[in-house]
Design a protein around this motif. Structure first.
Motif, short mmCIF file in Angstrom:
data_model
loop_
_atom_site.label_atom_id
_atom_site.label_comp_id
_atom_site.label_asym_id
_atom_site.label_seq_id
_atom_site.Cartn_x
_atom_site.Cartn_y
_atom_site.Cartn_z
N GLY A 28 58.39 -21.19 109.73
CA GLY A 28 58.55 -21.06 111.13
C GLY A 28 58.17 -19.83 111.65
N SER A 29 58.49 -18.51 110.93
CA SER A 29 58.13 -17.38 111.38
C SER A 29 56.80 -17.08 111.88
CB SER A 29 58.58 -16.24 110.42
OG SER A 29 57.95 -16.22 109.07
N LYS A 30 56.64 -16.07 112.65
CA LYS A 30 55.13 -15.67 112.92
C LYS A 30 54.41 -15.22 111.70
CE LYS A 30 52.51 -12.22 115.59
NZ LYS A 30 52.62 -10.84 116.08
N GLU A 31 54.98 -14.46 110.57
CA GLU A 31 54.35 -14.22 109.32
C GLU A 31 54.00 -15.40 108.91
OE1 GLU A 31 57.61 -12.76 110.11
OE2 GLU A 31 56.93 -10.80 110.79
N SER A 32 55.06 -16.43 108.60
CA SER A 32 54.66 -17.60 107.72
C SER A 32 53.47 -18.28 108.55
CB SER A 32 55.83 -18.54 108.01
OG SER A 32 55.49 -19.82 107.16
N GLU A 33 53.30 -18.31 109.57
CA GLU A 33 52.19 -19.11 110.54
C GLU A 33 50.93 -18.46 110.24
OE1 GLU A 33 52.71 -22.19 111.95
OE2 GLU A 33 54.82 -21.79 111.01
N THR A 34 50.80 -16.89 110.23
CA THR A 34 49.62 -16.25 109.98
C THR A 34 49.29 -16.29 108.72
OG1 THR A 34 50.57 -14.36 111.55
CG2 THR A 34 48.86 -13.94 109.87
N PHE A 35 50.19 -16.53 107.50
CA PHE A 35 49.77 -16.81 106.17
C PHE A 35 49.20 -18.20 106.13
CE2 PHE A 35 52.92 -13.45 104.72
CZ PHE A 35 51.84 -12.92 104.03
N LYS A 36 49.78 -19.16 106.82
CA LYS A 36 49.06 -20.52 106.89
C LYS A 36 47.60 -20.47 107.30
CE LYS A 36 53.35 -22.87 107.93
NZ LYS A 36 54.17 -23.97 108.77
N VAL A 37 47.37 -19.80 108.26
CA VAL A 37 45.98 -19.55 108.99
C VAL A 37 44.90 -19.12 107.67
CG1 VAL A 37 44.64 -18.72 110.52
CG2 VAL A 37 46.70 -19.81 111.31
N ARG B 279 53.03 -15.97 90.88
CA ARG B 279 52.42 -14.46 90.01
C ARG B 279 51.74 -15.35 88.71
NH1 ARG B 279 56.72 -11.57 92.13
NH2 ARG B 279 55.90 -10.00 93.61
N PHE B 280 52.33 -16.27 87.90
CA PHE B 280 52.10 -16.97 86.71
C PHE B 280 50.65 -17.54 87.24
CE2 PHE B 280 51.71 -20.57 84.23
CZ PHE B 280 51.32 -20.08 82.97
N ALA C 28 52.94 -27.32 105.53
CA ALA C 28 54.10 -28.31 105.72
C ALA C 28 55.70 -27.87 105.86
CB ALA C 28 54.08 -29.51 105.13
N ASP C 29 55.48 -26.60 105.60
CA ASP C 29 56.90 -25.74 105.40
C ASP C 29 57.63 -26.43 104.14
OD1 ASP C 29 56.53 -23.85 107.27
OD2 ASP C 29 57.21 -24.86 108.91
N ARG C 30 57.15 -26.93 103.32
CA ARG C 30 57.84 -27.45 102.14
C ARG C 30 57.61 -26.88 100.63
NH1 ARG C 30 54.38 -32.28 103.33
NH2 ARG C 30 52.90 -32.21 101.54
N ASN C 31 57.26 -25.56 100.86
CA ASN C 31 57.14 -24.83 99.34
C ASN C 31 58.40 -24.84 98.62
OD1 ASN C 31 55.89 -23.07 97.47
ND2 ASN C 31 57.37 -21.62 98.34
N ARG D 29 47.86 -14.70 95.62
CA ARG D 29 48.58 -13.67 96.05
C ARG D 29 49.22 -13.77 97.48
NH1 ARG D 29 51.00 -11.01 92.45
NH2 ARG D 29 51.41 -9.81 94.08
N LEU D 30 48.41 -14.65 98.37
CA LEU D 30 48.79 -14.94 99.69
C LEU D 30 50.21 -15.78 99.35
CD1 LEU D 30 45.76 -15.79 101.53
CD2 LEU D 30 47.05 -13.60 101.77
N TYR D 31 50.21 -16.87 98.37
CA TYR D 31 51.33 -17.39 98.16
C TYR D 31 52.57 -16.70 97.81
CZ TYR D 31 48.02 -21.60 98.02
OH TYR D 31 47.00 -22.47 98.45
N VAL D 32 52.46 -15.74 96.91
CA VAL D 32 53.53 -14.91 96.62
C VAL D 32 53.85 -14.32 97.84
CG1 VAL D 32 54.04 -12.63 95.50
CG2 VAL D 32 52.54 -14.42 94.15
#
Length: 141
Positions: free
Chosen positions: A37-46, A119-120, A108-111, A26-29
């Motif tokens: 590189g956004s603040k949101e992306s960095e928060t999800f990484k943590v 979701r699947f 690594a920002d390579r999704n 769900r976090l990945y979704v």
């Protein structure tokens, strides 16, 4: 008495493992929506890293340790339902490995996958869990 304690610890470990296995995709979704590189992306990484390292990985290890102990003490090795369960648990282990791989990709920002893909993926642990629980409780064969 030891057997009962091992079963309790096994169930606790499985619950923690499954909670993480159901939440991480769900976090990945949601992470898919965040620009790299956004603040949101960095928060999800943590969040993803901490969930994986602090909860999912240790819970998976404990699940295996307590599960093998129960199988050994309970002499389940000769039961067909047990081997079917092992196959499904190995499938769960494979799903776990996929989650680890995708966490590294996001870090690594390579999704390369879409929200739909994750979701699947989120449904796979649920289906495996249903099969495992039925095998352990009902012992259909």
């Amino acid at each position: 008495m030891l057997y009962d304690w091992l079963k309790a610890l096994h169930v606790i470990s499985v619950i923690a493992w499954m909670a993480g296995m159901l939440y991480l995709p769900r976090l990945y979704v949601y992470h898919c929506e965040a620009a790299p590189g956004s603040k949101e992306s960095e928060t999800f990484k943590v969040m993803e890293r901490r969930l994986l390292r602090a909860i999912i990985n240790p819970a998976m290890g404990a699940t295996w340790i307590f599960g093998v102990s129960i199988a050994w003490l309970g002499h389940h090795w000769d039961q067909p339902w047990f081997w079917a369960k092992v196959v499904l648990v190995l499938g769960m282990q494979g799903a776990h490995g996929g989650l680890v791989h995708w966490q590294r990709d996001f870090a690594a920002d390579r999704n390369r996958h879409s929200q739909r893909f994750y979701r699947f993926v989120n449904e796979v642990p649920t289906l495996l869990m249903i099969g495992i629980v039925i095998l352990v409780i009902v012992k259909p064969f």
